[in-house]
Design a protein around this motif. Sequence first.
Motif, mmCIF file in Angstrom:
data_model
loop_
_atom_site.group_PDB
_atom_site.id
_atom_site.type_symbol
_atom_site.label_atom_id
_atom_site.label_comp_id
_atom_site.label_asym_id
_atom_site.label_seq_id
_atom_site.Cartn_x
_atom_site.Cartn_y
_atom_site.Cartn_z
ATOM 1 N N ILE A 124 53.759 15.852 45.912
ATOM 2 C CA ILE A 124 53.868 15.344 47.278
ATOM 3 C C ILE A 124 53.503 13.871 47.231
ATOM 4 C CG2 ILE A 124 53.006 15.500 49.648
ATOM 5 C CD1 ILE A 124 52.311 18.425 49.069
ATOM 6 N N MET A 159 44.675 20.601 53.275
ATOM 7 C CA MET A 159 46.091 20.858 53.001
ATOM 8 C C MET A 159 46.265 21.631 51.704
ATOM 9 S SD MET A 159 49.244 18.132 53.270
ATOM 10 C CE MET A 159 49.085 17.330 51.681
ATOM 11 N N ASP A 194 52.119 12.572 62.663
ATOM 12 C CA ASP A 194 52.837 13.777 62.248
ATOM 13 C C ASP A 194 53.205 14.591 63.484
ATOM 14 O OD1 ASP A 194 53.858 16.023 61.098
ATOM 15 O OD2 ASP A 194 51.965 16.730 60.241
ATOM 16 N N TRP A 199 54.248 18.685 59.512
ATOM 17 C CA TRP A 199 54.436 18.644 58.062
ATOM 18 C C TRP A 199 53.162 19.020 57.303
ATOM 19 C CZ3 TRP A 199 58.917 18.168 55.392
ATOM 20 C CH2 TRP A 199 60.042 17.780 56.124
ATOM 21 N N HIS A 200 52.010 18.613 57.799
ATOM 22 C CA HIS A 200 50.752 18.955 57.138
ATOM 23 C C HIS A 200 50.619 20.472 57.009
ATOM 24 C CE1 HIS A 200 46.343 18.622 56.260
ATOM 25 N NE2 HIS A 200 46.333 19.798 56.871
ATOM 26 N N SER A 233 61.588 21.562 49.384
ATOM 27 C CA SER A 233 60.136 21.620 49.228
ATOM 28 C C SER A 233 59.668 23.055 48.996
ATOM 29 C CB SER A 233 59.445 21.024 50.457
ATOM 30 O OG SER A 233 59.764 19.655 50.604
ATOM 31 N N TYR A 265 49.433 15.124 44.055
ATOM 32 C CA TYR A 265 49.611 14.273 45.230
ATOM 33 C C TYR A 265 49.526 12.816 44.763
ATOM 34 C CZ TYR A 265 48.833 12.406 49.968
ATOM 35 O OH TYR A 265 48.923 11.708 51.160
ATOM 36 N N GLU A 269 53.441 14.302 54.004
ATOM 37 C CA GLU A 269 52.823 15.283 54.899
ATOM 38 C C GLU A 269 52.775 14.795 56.336
ATOM 39 O OE1 GLU A 269 49.140 13.093 53.225
ATOM 40 O OE2 GLU A 269 51.302 13.254 52.864
ATOM 41 N N TYR A 322 53.135 21.987 54.402
ATOM 42 C CA TYR A 322 52.689 21.876 53.009
ATOM 43 C C TYR A 322 51.441 22.715 52.758
ATOM 44 C CZ TYR A 322 56.006 18.113 52.050
ATOM 45 O OH TYR A 322 57.144 17.391 51.857
ATOM 46 N N LYS A 323 50.577 22.821 53.742
ATOM 47 C CA LYS A 323 49.358 23.624 53.597
ATOM 48 C C LYS A 323 49.699 25.069 53.277
ATOM 49 C CE LYS A 323 45.159 24.996 56.108
ATOM 50 N NZ LYS A 323 44.341 24.764 57.328
#
Length: 471
Positions: free
Chosen positions: A341, A89, A365, A369-370, A329, A63, A346, A373-374
């Motif tokens: 990322i 995440m 958000d 998106w969080h 992604s 990240y 996110e 990616y989580k």
Amino acid sequence: MADISELRYVKGIVNCFIVNYNPAKVRCNRFRLRKMPTINQSYKKFNLSNFHQPSFLHASNIYCVNLRQYSPEGSMTAFSAQLPRLKDMGVEILWFMPIHPIGKVRRKGTLGSYYSIADFREVNPEFGSKADFKLLVETAHQMGMKVIMDWVANHAAWDNVWTISNPDFFVKDDTGNFKPPYDWDDVIQIDHSNEKEQQAMIDAMLYWIGNFNIDGFRADLAHLTPLSFWINARVQASSLKDDLIWLAETEEIDYHQAFDISFSWQWMHGTEDYCKGQKDFSALIHILEHYKNDFPLDALRMWFTSNHDENSWNGTAFEKYGNYVKAFSVFNASFPGIPLIYSGEEAGLSKRLKFFDKDPIDWNDHAGWHDFYKKLLHLRKRNDAISAGSDSYPVFLEGFREKNMLAYYRIKGNSAVLVFINLSKEKQTLSFDTEGFSGNYIDIFSGERVWLHAAGTIALEPAGFLLLEKD
């Protein structure tokens, strides 16, 4: 089934920066050169056998932290408050863009470039203090995260402290004045032939390991500094901490003698060109074939849809990939390598962040998106088929090329993942034989269960994707 090794590589559009550094003869385009570097077949002897490559990297993620734009305060303290969210995440490796003081001479914009460094052993007061950074590293470690620093070994600010104490550390022009590399007029070129300079630079790197317990480095434009420097740096650094992470901004194959991870610039530009109608699907497969056959087995590639340079100078992920951002992604997280990322992705980062001035990220958000990616990052952590790295290299399903779909499975022991990504502009249907990977699967995004018998069929809309994990 058809394995990707059956394909053949052909040249494509590449981001290669500079192959052989010679400022007198070469003009550098930092971002794109439309020429494929010749592959020196002696790369086959390159490996990391002399170093300890952290075993957790295959299942991990990176990240990139842009402190300046991360919050209105732009401080380490403000960022630290976000660590629980990032932990949730699934973020594991925090790459901090340079935290050093920025030069004032020939500064660009109001705040200057992070990569114009005035002192390699100090902290930029814009971000906080050394005590703040030490606390940040300690807090990250307590949450199970690693911290790597961005390291600029090729150039420095015009008013770097060494210009006074050690002016011989820098290249000079015919009139005896410092000179910039290429047209980067806010920095000056370091003299890599000066052995004292090289050791002073390594000493500065060791300072942050010994005093702040950092976990590694991201080398800015690594190939502009001699490979021998990076090997020497890693040898000395390993004596302090043996499981450091070494990430190189380069695609020069031989630099994997010193680095665990390198950037996948060719893939990033190839996929962008594909989305803009400038490349066909076969060009993407050729790039993957190049990576598989021409890089050492222990070389990890870092996949990304955006980063600090691309976002600010070439466009957001949405400008480059449109509706295909999530699709790529999914690839980044499921293919062998390690996904990156960038700060704000996110939250669906949809603006180009200013590079030299204050321009905070909008953290609203609204599209989940969080959680997206989580799900991907947690899958990487728990699934042996992914953490096995090259030992579970993807097997591509018959007919994927004709459909412009990335369709592959990975197996390790009782673990398996099955990935479908429609990169075409039309709805596609793919029928496939499930021999070797039949069983009960779960869609990691919807939670729905899918039983695969002897054969299967999938239909996906453009930019659609399905990622199944064996139950």
